[in-house]
Design an enzyme around this catalytic site. Structure first.
Site, PDB file in Angstrom:
ATOM      1  CE1 TYR A 171      -7.222  -7.055   3.690  1.00 25.00           C
ATOM      2  CE2 TYR A 171      -9.163  -6.624   5.052  1.00 25.00           C
ATOM      3  CZ  TYR A 171      -8.106  -6.166   4.292  1.00 25.00           C
ATOM      4  OH  TYR A 171      -7.910  -4.815   4.130  1.00 25.00           O
ATOM      5  CE  LYS A 230      -3.795  -4.237   5.540  1.00 28.18           C
ATOM      6  NZ  LYS A 230      -2.906  -3.677   4.471  1.00 28.18           N
ATOM      7  CB  THR A 287      -8.439  -2.772   7.229  1.00 28.42           C
ATOM      8  OG1 THR A 287      -9.814  -3.012   7.509  1.00 28.42           O
ATOM      9  CG2 THR A 287      -7.662  -3.999   7.706  1.00 28.42           C
ATOM     10  CG  ASP A 288     -12.805  -0.667   9.862  1.00 29.79           C
ATOM     11  OD1 ASP A 288     -12.551  -1.550   9.016  1.00 29.79           O
ATOM     12  OD2 ASP A 288     -13.906  -0.086   9.912  1.00 29.79           O
ATOM     13  CD  GLU A 289     -12.457  -5.899   6.936  1.00 30.87           C
ATOM     14  OE1 GLU A 289     -12.346  -7.131   7.016  1.00 30.87           O
ATOM     15  OE2 GLU A 289     -12.809  -5.317   5.898  1.00 30.87           O
TER      16      GLU A 289
HETATM   17  P1  NAD Z   1      -6.821  -3.393  -4.127  1.00 32.44           P
HETATM   18  O1  NAD Z   1      -7.033  -4.864  -4.000  1.00 32.44           O
HETATM   19  O2  NAD Z   1      -7.743  -2.600  -4.979  1.00 32.44           O
HETATM   20  O3  NAD Z   1      -5.344  -3.102  -4.664  1.00 32.44           O
HETATM   21  C1  NAD Z   1      -4.225  -3.774  -4.155  1.00 32.44           C
HETATM   22  C2  NAD Z   1      -3.060  -3.472  -5.077  1.00 32.44           C
HETATM   23  O4  NAD Z   1      -1.895  -4.113  -4.523  1.00 32.44           O
HETATM   24  C3  NAD Z   1      -3.240  -4.041  -6.494  1.00 32.44           C
HETATM   25  O5  NAD Z   1      -2.896  -3.070  -7.449  1.00 32.44           O
HETATM   26  C4  NAD Z   1      -2.275  -5.221  -6.533  1.00 32.44           C
HETATM   27  O6  NAD Z   1      -1.734  -5.485  -7.819  1.00 32.44           O
HETATM   28  C5  NAD Z   1      -1.208  -4.781  -5.562  1.00 32.44           C
HETATM   29  N1  NAD Z   1      -0.498  -5.940  -4.999  1.00 32.44           N
HETATM   30  C6  NAD Z   1      -1.054  -7.042  -4.449  1.00 32.44           C
HETATM   31  N2  NAD Z   1      -0.084  -7.911  -4.082  1.00 32.44           N
HETATM   32  C7  NAD Z   1       1.096  -7.316  -4.396  1.00 32.44           C
HETATM   33  C8  NAD Z   1       2.455  -7.712  -4.249  1.00 32.44           C
HETATM   34  N3  NAD Z   1       2.785  -8.892  -3.707  1.00 32.44           N
HETATM   35  N4  NAD Z   1       3.423  -6.865  -4.676  1.00 32.44           N
HETATM   36  C9  NAD Z   1       3.093  -5.668  -5.239  1.00 32.44           C
HETATM   37  N5  NAD Z   1       1.827  -5.256  -5.414  1.00 32.44           N
HETATM   38  C10 NAD Z   1       0.840  -6.075  -4.993  1.00 32.44           C
HETATM   39  O7  NAD Z   1      -6.804  -2.850  -2.628  1.00 32.44           O
HETATM   40  P2  NAD Z   1      -7.405  -1.488  -2.042  1.00 32.44           P
HETATM   41  O8  NAD Z   1      -8.841  -1.691  -1.754  1.00 32.44           O
HETATM   42  O9  NAD Z   1      -6.964  -0.357  -2.876  1.00 32.44           O
HETATM   43  O10 NAD Z   1      -6.658  -1.444  -0.632  1.00 32.44           O
HETATM   44  C11 NAD Z   1      -5.369  -0.843  -0.521  1.00 32.44           C
HETATM   45  C12 NAD Z   1      -4.887  -0.960   0.917  1.00 32.44           C
HETATM   46  O11 NAD Z   1      -5.807  -0.310   1.785  1.00 32.44           O
HETATM   47  C13 NAD Z   1      -4.762  -2.384   1.413  1.00 32.44           C
HETATM   48  O12 NAD Z   1      -3.607  -2.484   2.204  1.00 32.44           O
HETATM   49  C14 NAD Z   1      -6.009  -2.604   2.254  1.00 32.44           C
HETATM   50  O13 NAD Z   1      -5.773  -3.545   3.275  1.00 32.44           O
HETATM   51  C15 NAD Z   1      -6.223  -1.208   2.806  1.00 32.44           C
HETATM   52  N6  NAD Z   1      -7.627  -0.847   3.125  1.00 32.44           N
HETATM   53  C16 NAD Z   1      -8.626  -1.039   2.216  1.00 32.44           C
HETATM   54  C17 NAD Z   1      -9.926  -0.664   2.524  1.00 32.44           C
HETATM   55  C18 NAD Z   1     -11.054  -0.807   1.524  1.00 32.44           C
HETATM   56  O14 NAD Z   1     -12.208  -0.510   1.849  1.00 32.44           O
HETATM   57  N7  NAD Z   1     -10.791  -1.199   0.292  1.00 32.44           N
HETATM   58  C19 NAD Z   1     -10.202  -0.089   3.761  1.00 32.44           C
HETATM   59  C20 NAD Z   1      -9.162   0.097   4.662  1.00 32.44           C
HETATM   60  C21 NAD Z   1      -7.878  -0.276   4.319  1.00 32.44           C
END
Ligand code: NAD
Length: 349
Positions: A158, A162, A133-135
């Site tokens: 969080y 990350k 993430t950009d965070e």
């Molecule tokens: P999300 O919370 O919608 O999904 C996370 C998934 O990971 C879920 O299906 C969950 O069951 C699974 N998970 C969690 N813990 C687990 C574990 N211990 N073992 C196996 N599976 C596990 O998240 P998202 O919004 O789809 O984000 C996905 C990735 O992208 C993350 O790494 C997040 O940091 C990154 N990200 C998200 C955003 C955003 O805006 N949502 C932006 C930049 C980066």
């Protein structure tokens, strides 16, 4: 192409799985623990597809990860599994440390062991893409953009978890020669977004005539990217990125939170006119502790080196998203009635 995708039942992971299997014809093993944020319905379009398989497992379970990596023999690992909601990390950080840091370590080790067994082209082509993430870069003032060389300055549990996992991915490249790449992306939005996050929460609260909570004065700025554009970016990093490098993805769409909420209200008023304008439901609530003021991404490197570009503007993507929630009540209703009803999260526990 054979890909292990972790967190494939989440919001972004499911978009990556759909893109990889449906658009690109990849063979995918999705490894997901199925936490509260997961939803197998996100992948209903892949039901019965013999290029898609699912393993319910915790990425922290190192033995299970080694077995899965050995058995499936991926060409690429795309790691998205994480605890992803800042507000929940404020109330309870332990799961974030466990999954985001310990889980990433477990996957890097499983990948390292697999990589050590590969030879020739297979060894050269192997990639581990760590999605972040950009965070991790902290908070910007009124001007400037995050680039791949911006110093890390995470400020929430969080983003700190990350950042730690990003450092592990870099260290496994430098120390062991594991071909890792890191992608750092701005806020995503779009279909299948779990309704604890700002955009789906506001859409659903507005539809139900409930207050629309805006943290502080609503002036915090985020840069928004449509989820399918991010999914394509992650895949392009896997295919064309250079190991050991970082790639930033963003939408060049900086908006104040209040502007986003206004845009959702206006779209809903147009699509399903109510008795009064939805903007009247806006309620300013106590700010998130340590709320970062502004994030904005410079994605020039991804555009130049990966040939990636976003295709969906914020205005178009937001209208598509509002439409999707209107058309897919059967997806979100069970979540609102069950796992998360829309109450305030993120006050220190
Ligand atoms: P999300 O919370 O919608 O999904 C996370 C998934 O990971 C879920 O299906 C969950 O069951 C699974 N998970 C969690 N813990 C687990 C574990 N211990 N073992 C196996 N599976 C596990 O998240 P998202 O919004 O789809 O984000 C996905 C990735 O992208 C993350 O790494 C997040 O940091 C990154 N990200 C998200 C955003 C955003 O805006 N949502 C932006 C930049 C980066």
């Amino acid at each position: 192409m054979r890909a292990i995708i972790t967190g494939g039942c989440g919001f972004i992971g499911s978009a990556v799985c759909r893109h990889a299997v449906t658009d690109l014809g990849w063979t995918v093993l999705n490894i997901d623990k199925l936490t509260y944020a997961a939803n197998k319905q996100n992948l209903a379009s892949l039901d019965g597809n013999n290029r898609y398989s699912f393993l319910q497992a915790d990425i922290c379970d190192h033995a299970a990860m080694e077995e899965a990596f050995r058995g499936f023999a991926p060409d690429v690992v795309i790691h998205l599994a994480a605890e992803s909601h800042v507000d929940r990390s404020i109330t309870g950080s332990a799961e974030f440390i466990q999954t985001n840091i310990v889980g990433t370590h477990s996957l890097l080790e499983a990948a390292r062991r697999l990589h050590a067994t590969l030879e020739g082209d297979a060894r050269d082509a192997f990639r581990f893409v760590h999605v972040s993430t950009d965070e991790v870069y902290g908070s910007l003032g009124p001007t400037g953009l995050f680039t791949e060389t911006t110093a890390y300055d995470p400020r929430s549990p969080y983003s700190a978890s990350k950042a730690a996992s990003d450092h592990l991915a870099s260290a496994w490249f430098e120390t062991y020669g594991l071909p890792t790449l890191i992608t750092n992306c701005s806020n995503n939005y779009g279909p299948f977004h779990f309704p604890e996050k700002l955009i789906p929460l506001v859409i659903l609260n507005a539809l139900e005539g409930r207050p629309l909570p805006v943290y502080g004065d609503g002036s915090n700025v985020r840069d928004w990217l449509f989820v399918s554009d991010h999914a394509r970016g992650i895949v392009s990093a896997a295919l064309h990125g250079r190991p050991g490098e970082k790639y930033n993805f963003g939408g060049r769409a900086e908006r104040r939170n209040l502007e986003v909420v206004h845009a959702i209200c206006d779209a809903l008023d147009e699509f399903v006119p109510g008795a009064s304008p939805r903007r009247e439901l806006i309620t300013f609530v106590t700010d998130r502790p340590g709320h970062d003021k502004r994030y904005a991404i410079d994605c020039t490197k991804a555009e130049n080196e990966l040939g990636w570009t976003q295709t969906v503007s914020f205005e178009e993507g937001l209208r598509q998203t509002v439409r999707w929630y209107l058309d897919n009540e059967s997806w979100w209703r069970p979540l609102r009635d069950g796992v998360y009803a829309g109450d305030r999260l993120g006050l220190p526990g």
